[in-house]
Design an enzyme around this catalytic site. Sequence first.
Site, mmCIF file in Angstrom:
data_model
loop_
_atom_site.group_PDB
_atom_site.id
_atom_site.type_symbol
_atom_site.label_atom_id
_atom_site.label_comp_id
_atom_site.label_asym_id
_atom_site.label_seq_id
_atom_site.Cartn_x
_atom_site.Cartn_y
_atom_site.Cartn_z
ATOM 1 C CG ASP A 116 37.059 45.026 -15.416
ATOM 2 O OD1 ASP A 116 36.236 44.642 -14.555
ATOM 3 O OD2 ASP A 116 38.127 45.579 -15.109
ATOM 4 C CB SER A 117 34.760 48.507 -13.647
ATOM 5 O OG SER A 117 35.911 47.991 -13.005
ATOM 6 C CB CYS A 173 33.613 43.061 -14.282
ATOM 7 S SG CYS A 173 33.200 44.132 -12.905
ATOM 8 C CG ASN A 174 35.092 38.562 -9.856
ATOM 9 O OD1 ASN A 174 34.922 37.381 -9.594
ATOM 10 N ND2 ASN A 174 36.199 38.999 -10.426
ATOM 11 C CD GLU A 230 40.933 50.941 -13.446
ATOM 12 O OE1 GLU A 230 41.095 51.835 -14.293
ATOM 13 O OE2 GLU A 230 40.666 49.761 -13.748
ATOM 14 C CB CYS A 282 38.271 41.931 -7.599
ATOM 15 S SG CYS A 282 38.471 43.500 -8.484
ATOM 16 C CG HIS A 328 40.824 45.927 -11.048
ATOM 17 N ND1 HIS A 328 39.554 45.741 -11.529
ATOM 18 C CD2 HIS A 328 41.253 47.111 -11.559
ATOM 19 C CE1 HIS A 328 39.219 46.778 -12.297
ATOM 20 N NE2 HIS A 328 40.232 47.623 -12.327
HETATM 21 N N1 DGL Z 1 37.351 44.247 -11.843
HETATM 22 C C1 DGL Z 1 36.061 44.283 -11.297
HETATM 23 C C2 DGL Z 1 35.691 43.072 -10.514
HETATM 24 O O1 DGL Z 1 36.171 42.002 -10.843
HETATM 25 C C3 DGL Z 1 35.526 45.586 -10.794
HETATM 26 C C4 DGL Z 1 36.297 46.355 -9.813
HETATM 27 C C5 DGL Z 1 35.643 47.688 -9.563
HETATM 28 O O2 DGL Z 1 35.440 48.425 -10.538
HETATM 29 O O3 DGL Z 1 35.306 47.983 -8.404
HETATM 30 O O4 DGL Z 1 34.884 43.119 -9.619
#
Ligand code: DGL
Length: 291
Positions: A30-31, A93-94, A172, A204, A206
């Site tokens: 993931d990011s 990560c979406n 984050e 997402c 997160h």
């Molecule tokens: N958690 C990620 C997602 O599902 C990325 C969020 C991000 O880094 O902007 O998209």
Amino acid sequence: MSRGLIKYHVPLSTHAESGVHVQQAIAVLDSGVGGLTVVREVMRQLPREKILYFGDTARAPYGPRPAEEIVRFTREIVDYLIQYKPKMVVIACNTATAIALEDIRSRVGIPVIGVINPGARAAIGRTKTGVVGVIGTEGTINSGAYEQALRQLSPLVRVVTKACPNFVPLVEDGHYRSQDARDTVANDLLPLRGFPMDCLILGCTHYPFLADTISEVMGPKVTLISSAYETAREISTILHEKNMLARNEEVPVHQFFCSGDPKKFQVIAQDWLGEQIRLTPVVWQVRRVGA
Ligand code: DGL
């Protein structure tokens, strides 16, 4: 040392010469910390599986980045994780799923799973009004990936989408239980409240960190769909079908990499995975990939 933070230095590959079998991991990326929401479900549903996690915390958020950059970053992380010979890659990560899933699938010879189709399937299975909301990063929402996945399953579904770029930085930074988080969520979800949706996809990884607040704002008639549970189920199904499920008796040693501040990452991981890693040895490491 506090629970779950034990440092082990373990061999990283199969040692044919020593006859020692080192378990093949499920690689998850993931990011940042968002993919931990998927990891928690995988640990719950598949407790024998070893997890190899990479959170690109130094370069998060991915949401506002151009597609070319997201493809490059995802390739760099997958190339790094592949050295550990995982049995499967999960793009938790979406944004990276929407933009880089097919690219990664064409580059590696092991199963690669994203998080969009599992969430879309769950929403279609649950909606009664036929109106499904999707919140995600700008990258995910602008890609149209959820509309496509949902309409492929059900052509008549009405999809209402909204990018929520303020949410990822709150998570984050570890502020997901703050008043600031509550105010931001309430304000940013306001435009969705007029629609007759009964399901809202947390598009997402997160966002499950903010699920209680999102649920409060959307009200009891809206079911939140987190792709974490559905993705873990899909992982389980695929490993079962391919006869690749872990059979080890011993507790797996999980490995977590992040590219940014390791303390910050560890505190959030510890908070989120607390229950799941209490009795599990964990290796925490900092790695940067790419330029
Ligand atoms: N958690 C990620 C997602 O599902 C990325 C969020 C991000 O880094 O902007 O998209």
